[in-house]
Design a protein around this motif. Structure first.
Motif, mmCIF file in Angstrom:
data_model
loop_
_atom_site.group_PDB
_atom_site.id
_atom_site.type_symbol
_atom_site.label_atom_id
_atom_site.label_comp_id
_atom_site.label_asym_id
_atom_site.label_seq_id
_atom_site.Cartn_x
_atom_site.Cartn_y
_atom_site.Cartn_z
ATOM 1 N N ARG A 108 -54.334 35.869 -57.710
ATOM 2 C CA ARG A 108 -54.713 35.656 -59.101
ATOM 3 C C ARG A 108 -56.240 35.768 -59.258
ATOM 4 O O ARG A 108 -56.976 35.711 -58.270
ATOM 5 C CB ARG A 108 -54.179 34.311 -59.593
ATOM 6 C CG ARG A 108 -54.639 33.140 -58.775
ATOM 7 C CD ARG A 108 -54.162 31.837 -59.359
ATOM 8 N NE ARG A 108 -54.649 30.749 -58.532
ATOM 9 C CZ ARG A 108 -55.925 30.387 -58.446
ATOM 10 N NH1 ARG A 108 -56.842 31.026 -59.138
ATOM 11 N NH2 ARG A 108 -56.289 29.403 -57.661
ATOM 12 N N PRO A 109 -56.701 35.935 -60.512
ATOM 13 C CA PRO A 109 -58.139 36.079 -60.746
ATOM 14 C C PRO A 109 -58.920 34.894 -60.168
ATOM 15 O O PRO A 109 -58.411 33.766 -60.152
ATOM 16 C CB PRO A 109 -58.246 36.101 -62.276
ATOM 17 C CG PRO A 109 -56.904 36.520 -62.767
ATOM 18 C CD PRO A 109 -55.926 36.022 -61.758
ATOM 19 N N ASN A 110 -60.091 35.184 -59.668
ATOM 20 C CA ASN A 110 -61.010 34.158 -59.150
ATOM 21 C C ASN A 110 -60.598 33.488 -57.854
ATOM 22 O O ASN A 110 -61.207 32.500 -57.445
ATOM 23 C CB ASN A 110 -61.255 33.070 -60.203
ATOM 24 C CG ASN A 110 -62.218 33.560 -61.251
ATOM 25 O OD1 ASN A 110 -63.200 34.220 -60.908
ATOM 26 N ND2 ASN A 110 -61.922 33.287 -62.503
ATOM 27 N N VAL A 111 -59.600 34.026 -57.217
ATOM 28 C CA VAL A 111 -59.182 33.421 -55.969
ATOM 29 C C VAL A 111 -60.099 33.872 -54.816
ATOM 30 O O VAL A 111 -60.135 33.254 -53.754
ATOM 31 C CB VAL A 111 -57.684 33.742 -55.694
ATOM 32 C CG1 VAL A 111 -57.497 35.197 -55.315
ATOM 33 C CG2 VAL A 111 -57.110 32.816 -54.642
ATOM 34 N N GLY A 112 -60.843 34.943 -55.085
ATOM 35 C CA GLY A 112 -61.813 35.391 -54.080
ATOM 36 C C GLY A 112 -61.548 36.767 -53.495
ATOM 37 O O GLY A 112 -62.072 37.102 -52.434
ATOM 38 N N LYS A 113 -60.759 37.573 -54.172
ATOM 39 C CA LYS A 113 -60.423 38.906 -53.652
ATOM 40 C C LYS A 113 -61.674 39.754 -53.457
ATOM 41 O O LYS A 113 -61.872 40.363 -52.406
ATOM 42 C CB LYS A 113 -59.477 39.629 -54.631
ATOM 43 C CG LYS A 113 -58.140 38.952 -54.787
ATOM 44 C CD LYS A 113 -57.217 39.727 -55.691
ATOM 45 C CE LYS A 113 -57.702 39.806 -57.127
ATOM 46 N NZ LYS A 113 -57.794 38.492 -57.808
ATOM 47 N N SER A 114 -62.489 39.749 -54.510
ATOM 48 C CA SER A 114 -63.683 40.575 -54.462
ATOM 49 C C SER A 114 -64.664 40.060 -53.402
ATOM 50 O O SER A 114 -65.271 40.832 -52.659
ATOM 51 C CB SER A 114 -64.283 40.590 -55.859
ATOM 52 O OG SER A 114 -65.584 41.018 -55.820
ATOM 53 N N SER A 115 -64.762 38.739 -53.307
ATOM 54 C CA SER A 115 -65.643 38.158 -52.279
ATOM 55 C C SER A 115 -65.173 38.518 -50.876
ATOM 56 O O SER A 115 -65.980 38.844 -49.999
ATOM 57 C CB SER A 115 -65.677 36.639 -52.408
ATOM 58 O OG SER A 115 -65.978 36.251 -53.715
ATOM 59 N N ILE A 119 -60.246 45.588 -58.028
ATOM 60 C CA ILE A 119 -60.627 44.244 -57.576
ATOM 61 C C ILE A 119 -62.069 43.935 -57.954
ATOM 62 O O ILE A 119 -62.400 42.833 -58.379
ATOM 63 C CB ILE A 119 -60.433 44.119 -56.041
ATOM 64 C CG1 ILE A 119 -58.951 44.188 -55.698
ATOM 65 C CG2 ILE A 119 -61.067 42.833 -55.531
ATOM 66 C CD1 ILE A 119 -58.658 44.154 -54.216
ATOM 67 N N ARG A 142 -65.134 43.240 -62.721
ATOM 68 C CA ARG A 142 -65.077 41.849 -63.167
ATOM 69 C C ARG A 142 -64.709 41.815 -64.635
ATOM 70 O O ARG A 142 -65.555 41.875 -65.504
ATOM 71 C CB ARG A 142 -66.427 41.155 -62.925
ATOM 72 C CG ARG A 142 -66.920 41.230 -61.519
ATOM 73 C CD ARG A 142 -66.028 40.472 -60.540
ATOM 74 N NE ARG A 142 -65.843 39.089 -60.933
ATOM 75 C CZ ARG A 142 -64.689 38.468 -60.885
ATOM 76 N NH1 ARG A 142 -63.615 39.105 -60.502
ATOM 77 N NH2 ARG A 142 -64.592 37.220 -61.239
ATOM 78 N N ASN A 168 -57.882 30.701 -49.058
ATOM 79 C CA ASN A 168 -59.326 30.886 -49.200
ATOM 80 C C ASN A 168 -60.029 29.603 -49.672
ATOM 81 O O ASN A 168 -59.389 28.636 -50.051
ATOM 82 C CB ASN A 168 -59.585 32.031 -50.186
ATOM 83 C CG ASN A 168 -61.036 32.471 -50.169
ATOM 84 O OD1 ASN A 168 -61.699 32.378 -49.140
ATOM 85 N ND2 ASN A 168 -61.530 32.938 -51.312
ATOM 86 N N LYS A 169 -61.329 29.672 -49.640
ATOM 87 C CA LYS A 169 -62.230 28.601 -50.072
ATOM 88 C C LYS A 169 -62.009 27.334 -49.243
ATOM 89 O O LYS A 169 -62.116 26.217 -49.743
ATOM 90 C CB LYS A 169 -62.057 28.318 -51.586
ATOM 91 C CG LYS A 169 -62.145 29.593 -52.440
ATOM 92 C CD LYS A 169 -62.388 29.317 -53.907
ATOM 93 C CE LYS A 169 -62.302 30.622 -54.692
ATOM 94 N NZ LYS A 169 -62.499 30.447 -56.123
ATOM 95 N N ASP A 208 -63.889 26.269 -47.167
ATOM 96 C CA ASP A 208 -65.182 25.561 -47.042
ATOM 97 C C ASP A 208 -65.341 24.438 -48.071
ATOM 98 O O ASP A 208 -66.134 23.521 -47.888
ATOM 99 C CB ASP A 208 -66.335 26.572 -47.189
ATOM 100 C CG ASP A 208 -66.263 27.332 -48.507
ATOM 101 O OD1 ASP A 208 -67.210 27.239 -49.292
ATOM 102 O OD2 ASP A 208 -65.247 28.009 -48.780
ATOM 103 N N ALA A 219 -63.998 33.258 -47.792
ATOM 104 C CA ALA A 219 -64.543 34.580 -48.097
ATOM 105 C C ALA A 219 -66.053 34.474 -48.309
ATOM 106 O O ALA A 219 -66.790 35.418 -48.093
ATOM 107 C CB ALA A 219 -63.872 35.149 -49.343
#
Ligand code: GDP
Length: 433
Positions: A184-191, A234, A237, A295-296, A298, A329
């Motif tokens: 889903r959006p903002n999950v970190g795909k692009s990162s 991806i 934005r 992801n995330k 951290d 990511a």
């Protein structure tokens, strides 16, 4: 181009014949037992018609006994081929090992050209004629050594070939493996993509002669090039207020269509959302291999991690077969775990269980846990076969309808025994009335 598999037991002269067909330039290296040849597919052309030769000599699989091994190797080759050249040593005739191949070939509904090899002179012509009895039509007398007869064989072969291969999938498997990062959006795909690509963006020239979609990106990870699908989508934005979900779904589906394996990106600290569930379902429907990446990581406090692992175990029970990795990511933490997970999943996705092995497994399982008797009847499984790979699909031939619980039991045990980590598997029944 269409694919031609050259099959036959060792020492019938497959390699010499393959070399005849493909020409000296890209000649096959001699068979050294225990050494896997590095190439399987060779480009060839005859009468202006291009085709690909699948050389099966180096395909070694851990099967007991030479006969089974040779037959299994041949079976795999036949699976990927549009036509088959079956090579027999005319001077020896049909051996028990050949018989195993013959049985398999009879079941495969593919054009088969019979090559009676080692017909080096007039005196062996009669040997070749003796192979008519196999039922594969005219035994083409050839001499791999002298090149004699190869032209006639190739003439008929290219006549039998379709224009295009029905098995493009297998051929592209030689190129970079195709990965779709979904989530889903903002999950970190692009990162994630940025972190992976970083300085490793591969140059397209490295793969000369291949055309690829500019929305995809080639990334060199651990010395191997991977193709990430629809990275343009991806990276863009875009946060449309309405309808974005719908278009995101379309895009995900299109990416999955072109991918071999999906990385489903999830946010470790967030509960599983409806959208996550939908995306996972889309991957399952696509039949692609799957890796789950949380992801995330951290952002998580140490104390929460164990609890979270337990929650994740529960939420993802229905896809417990998918490898799971915890990553960040943003910091790059554990990003080196991605490639091994992808490789595991792809290996499973392409696994073929030899028919013999599959049936002895099913036989033992069913003997120990027979199907419950219903209304005085007890359905039996007569035979099992793997009908395809990418992903593995199985057919059970039964004497009656197997109830869902029993089918699930068989599926679970099949997984327990053979693994298939990271790949969906499918079992269908053929019920004998
Ligand atoms: P996409 O919509 O799936 O492509 O998500 P993005 O890659 O654009 O990431 C959305 C937001 O999450 C950005 O602000 C990122 O900086 C942030 N983000 C991505 N991965 C991580 C991570 O591992 N840790 C943390 N703390 N933030 C992340």
């Amino acid at each position: 181009p269409p694919v031609v598999a050259i099959v036959g037991r060792p020492n019938v002269g497959k390699s010499t014949l393959v070399n005849r067909i493909i020409g000296r330039r890209q000649a096959v290296v001699e068979d050294v037992s225990g050494v896997t040849r590095d190439r399987v597919f060779y480009d060839a052309e005859w009468n202006g018609k291009p085709f690909t030769v699948a050389d099966t000599g180096g395909w070694e699989y851990g099967v007991k006994g030479l006969d089974a091994k040779v037959a299994d190797q041949a079976e795999r080759a036949v699976d990927v081929a549009d036509a088959v050249v079956f090579v027999v040593d005319a001077t020896v005739g049909i051996t028990a090992t050949d018989e195993a191949i013959v049985t398999m070939l009879r079941k495969a509904r593919k054009p088969i050209i019979l090559a009676a090899n080692k017909v080096d002179g007039q005196s062996q012509e009669a040997d070749a004629a003796g192979l008519w009895g196999l039922g594969f039509g005219y035994p083409y007398p050839v001499s791999g050594l002298h090149g004699r007869g190869a032209a006639d064989l190739l003439d008929s072969l290219v006549d039998e070939l379709p224009e295009e291969s029905a098995y493009k999938d297998v051929l592209t498997a030689q190129g970079p493996r195709r990965v779709a990062i979904v989530g889903r959006p903002n999950v970190g795909k692009s990162s994630l993509l940025n972190n992976l690509a970083g300085a490793n963006r591969a140059v397209v020239d490295e793969l000369a002669g291949t055309t690829r979609d500019p929305v995809d990106e080639l990334v060199d990870l651990d010395g191997q090039i991977w193709e990430f699908i629809d990275t343009a989508g991806i990276r863009r934005r875009q946060h449309m207020a309405s309808g974005s979900d719908y278009y995101a779904s379309l895009r995900t589906r299109a990416a999955l269509d072109r991918a071999e394996v999906a990385v489903v990106l999830l946010e470790a600290s967030q509960p599983l959302s409806e959208q996550d569930v939908r995306i996972i379902q889309m991957v399952l429907d696509s039949g692609r291999a799957m890796v789950l990446a949380f992801n995330k990581w951290d952002l998580l406090h140490e104390d929460r991690r164990d609890d979270l692992e337990r929650e994740i175990d529960l939420d993802f029970q229905h896809v417990a077969w998918a490898p799971r990795i915890n990553i960040s990511a943003k910091t790059g933490w554990h990003k080196n775990r991605l490639v091994p997970a992808l490789e595991t999943a792809l290996d499973s996705w392409e696994t073929r269980i030899p028919t013999g092995q599959l049936n002895s497994f099913i036989g033992e399982l069913v003997a120990a846990h027979p199907h419950p008797v219903r209304g005085g009847k007890q359905p039996r499984i007569l035979f099992a076969t793997q009908s395809s790979t990418r992903p593995p699909k199985f057919i059970l031939f039964t004497t009656g309808f197997l109830e869902p619980g029993y089918r699930r039991f068989i599926t679970n045990r099949l997984r327990q025994y053979f693994g298939f980590q990271g790949s969906p598997i499918e079992i269908t029944m053929r019920v004998r009335e």
